[in-house]
Design an enzyme around this catalytic site. Structure first.
Site, PDB file in Angstrom:
ATOM      1  N   ASP A 166     -18.258  27.677  88.549  1.00  0.00           N
ATOM      2  CA  ASP A 166     -17.859  28.696  87.555  1.00  0.00           C
ATOM      3  C   ASP A 166     -17.893  28.244  86.088  1.00  0.00           C
ATOM      4  O   ASP A 166     -16.931  28.494  85.339  1.00  0.00           O
ATOM      5  CB  ASP A 166     -16.452  29.223  87.884  1.00  0.00           C
ATOM      6  CG  ASP A 166     -16.390  29.938  89.218  1.00  0.00           C
ATOM      7  OD1 ASP A 166     -17.402  29.965  89.930  1.00  0.00           O
ATOM      8  OD2 ASP A 166     -15.306  30.464  89.551  1.00  0.00           O
ATOM      9  N   ASP A 176     -18.309  33.256  89.570  1.00  0.00           N
ATOM     10  CA  ASP A 176     -17.350  34.307  89.843  1.00  0.00           C
ATOM     11  C   ASP A 176     -18.093  35.595  89.461  1.00  0.00           C
ATOM     12  O   ASP A 176     -18.618  35.696  88.342  1.00  0.00           O
ATOM     13  CB  ASP A 176     -16.139  34.078  88.913  1.00  0.00           C
ATOM     14  CG  ASP A 176     -14.813  34.368  89.568  1.00  0.00           C
ATOM     15  OD1 ASP A 176     -14.712  34.283  90.809  1.00  0.00           O
ATOM     16  OD2 ASP A 176     -13.854  34.662  88.820  1.00  0.00           O
ATOM     17  N   HIS A 219     -17.546  39.445  89.888  1.00  0.00           N
ATOM     18  CA  HIS A 219     -16.643  40.494  90.356  1.00  0.00           C
ATOM     19  C   HIS A 219     -17.152  41.902  90.039  1.00  0.00           C
ATOM     20  O   HIS A 219     -17.756  42.122  88.991  1.00  0.00           O
ATOM     21  CB  HIS A 219     -15.267  40.341  89.692  1.00  0.00           C
ATOM     22  CG  HIS A 219     -14.536  39.078  90.041  1.00  0.00           C
ATOM     23  ND1 HIS A 219     -14.492  38.558  91.317  1.00  0.00           N
ATOM     24  CD2 HIS A 219     -13.794  38.237  89.269  1.00  0.00           C
ATOM     25  CE1 HIS A 219     -13.753  37.458  91.303  1.00  0.00           C
ATOM     26  NE2 HIS A 219     -13.327  37.228  90.084  1.00  0.00           N
ATOM     27  N   HIS A 236     -12.262  39.681  84.153  1.00  0.00           N
ATOM     28  CA  HIS A 236     -13.113  38.522  83.846  1.00  0.00           C
ATOM     29  C   HIS A 236     -14.319  38.506  84.776  1.00  0.00           C
ATOM     30  O   HIS A 236     -14.261  39.016  85.898  1.00  0.00           O
ATOM     31  CB  HIS A 236     -12.318  37.219  83.999  1.00  0.00           C
ATOM     32  CG  HIS A 236     -11.894  36.957  85.411  1.00  0.00           C
ATOM     33  ND1 HIS A 236     -10.765  37.521  85.971  1.00  0.00           N
ATOM     34  CD2 HIS A 236     -12.470  36.223  86.403  1.00  0.00           C
ATOM     35  CE1 HIS A 236     -10.668  37.136  87.228  1.00  0.00           C
ATOM     36  NE2 HIS A 236     -11.694  36.362  87.528  1.00  0.00           N
ATOM     37  N   LYS A 281     -19.672  34.592  94.223  1.00  0.00           N
ATOM     38  CA  LYS A 281     -18.452  34.730  95.036  1.00  0.00           C
ATOM     39  C   LYS A 281     -17.507  35.730  94.386  1.00  0.00           C
ATOM     40  O   LYS A 281     -17.645  36.016  93.195  1.00  0.00           O
ATOM     41  CB  LYS A 281     -17.786  33.359  95.190  1.00  0.00           C
ATOM     42  CG  LYS A 281     -17.352  32.774  93.868  1.00  0.00           C
ATOM     43  CD  LYS A 281     -16.853  31.373  94.057  1.00  0.00           C
ATOM     44  CE  LYS A 281     -16.352  30.797  92.745  1.00  0.00           C
ATOM     45  NZ  LYS A 281     -15.305  31.588  92.090  1.00  0.00           N
ATOM     46  N   CYS A 327     -10.417  27.602  91.326  1.00  0.00           N
ATOM     47  CA  CYS A 327     -11.663  27.641  92.096  1.00  0.00           C
ATOM     48  C   CYS A 327     -12.147  26.259  92.510  1.00  0.00           C
ATOM     49  O   CYS A 327     -12.711  26.107  93.592  1.00  0.00           O
ATOM     50  CB  CYS A 327     -12.727  28.401  91.323  1.00  0.00           C
ATOM     51  SG  CYS A 327     -12.340  30.174  91.274  1.00  0.00           S
TER      52      CYS A 327
HETATM   53  C1  VGL Z   1     -10.967  31.415  88.637  1.00  0.00           C
HETATM   54  C2  VGL Z   1      -9.072  32.656  88.255  1.00  0.00           C
HETATM   55  C3  VGL Z   1      -9.725  33.809  88.643  1.00  0.00           C
HETATM   56  C4  VGL Z   1     -11.636  30.072  88.611  1.00  0.00           C
HETATM   57  C5  VGL Z   1     -11.626  32.559  89.032  1.00  0.00           C
HETATM   58  O1  VGL Z   1     -12.892  30.018  88.478  1.00  0.00           O
HETATM   59  O2  VGL Z   1     -10.926  29.056  88.712  1.00  0.00           O
HETATM   60  N1  VGL Z   1      -9.691  31.473  88.268  1.00  0.00           N
HETATM   61  N2  VGL Z   1     -11.010  33.738  89.023  1.00  0.00           N
HETATM   62 ZN    ZN Z   2     -12.137  35.557  89.348  1.00  0.00          ZN
END
Ligand code: VGL
Ligand code: ZN
Length: 198
Positions: free
Chosen positions: A16, A54, A56, A73, A98, A137
């Site tokens: 990420d 990430d 979404h 996010h 993901k 993550c």
């Molecule tokens: C993450 C919070 C929400 C991360 C992803 O990449 O650590 N943290 N989504």
């Molecule tokens: Zn996330």
């Protein structure tokens, strides 16, 4: 901290490294920029390298407007979900998306993906994990890798934490170690599984 030498059956998982987790992003990790140099020092040295995203939907269950803990996010295809400038995607063999369905939190690179199968197909036995964020993550990816039977090396300075609470980074590192991960510094990662251009 221990030293570790890269083997042919090691893979690198970069978690990420996306605009929304970097300074200026929706869920910025304050020290996010610090990880670019350590990550660059690891890229190109592994048999196989993965980068997770990430990714979404707009109404993801982790968003506060849906009752979740986070601001909006990494909405798929948005600028915030794009990889940060300075992350060399040319060195990545596979991108793993993901958190793509509404209800999966998507912290772990193994949740709802075929990453474990892909690693096994490529005869990988150990994964080096780095990226954002140490306390979400990165941690969940490392723990799931261990559960799936892989050895895990966490490269501490190639990760940075959200630190909702000040001690979250230390707690996450401790938890990963307790579960069997090795924690190293990028300077203590030796060797390469690939021929490197001079
Ligand atoms: C993450 C919070 C929400 C991360 C992803 O990449 O650590 N943290 N989504
Ligand atoms: Zn996330």
């Amino acid at each position: 901290m221990p030293e570790v030498t890269i083997r042919p059956d090691d893979a690198l998982i970069v978690v990420d490294v996306q605009n929304d987790f970097l300074p200026g992003g929706a869920l910025a990790v304050s020290e996010g920029k610090r990880i670019f140099a350590p990550i660059a020092s690891l890229l190109g040295r592994f048999t196989r390298t993965y980068a997770t995203r990430d990714w979404h939907p707009t109404d993801h269950s982790s968003f506060s407007e849906s009752g979740g803990p986070w601001p909006v996010h990494c909405v798929r295809d948005s600028h915030g979900a794009a990889f940060g400038d300075g992350f060399d995607l040319a060195q990545v063999d596979r991108v793993v998306d993901k958190g793509i369905d509404r209800v999966t939190d998507g912290y772990s690179a193994f949740a709802g993906t075929n990453l474990a199968e892909d690693l096994r197909e490529h005869a990988i036995r150990r994964v080096f994990v780095c990226g954002l964020a140490t306390d979400y993550c990165v941690k969940m990816t490392a723990l799931d890798a261990l559960s799936a039977g892989f050895q895990v090396v966490v490269v501490r300075d190639a990760c940075a934490a959200v630190n909702v609470n000040e001690s979250d980074e230390a707690g996450a590192l401790e938890g990963m170690q307790r579960s069997g991960a090795i924690v190293v510094e990028s300077a203590d990662v030796r060797g390469s599984a690939k021929e490197r251009a001079a």
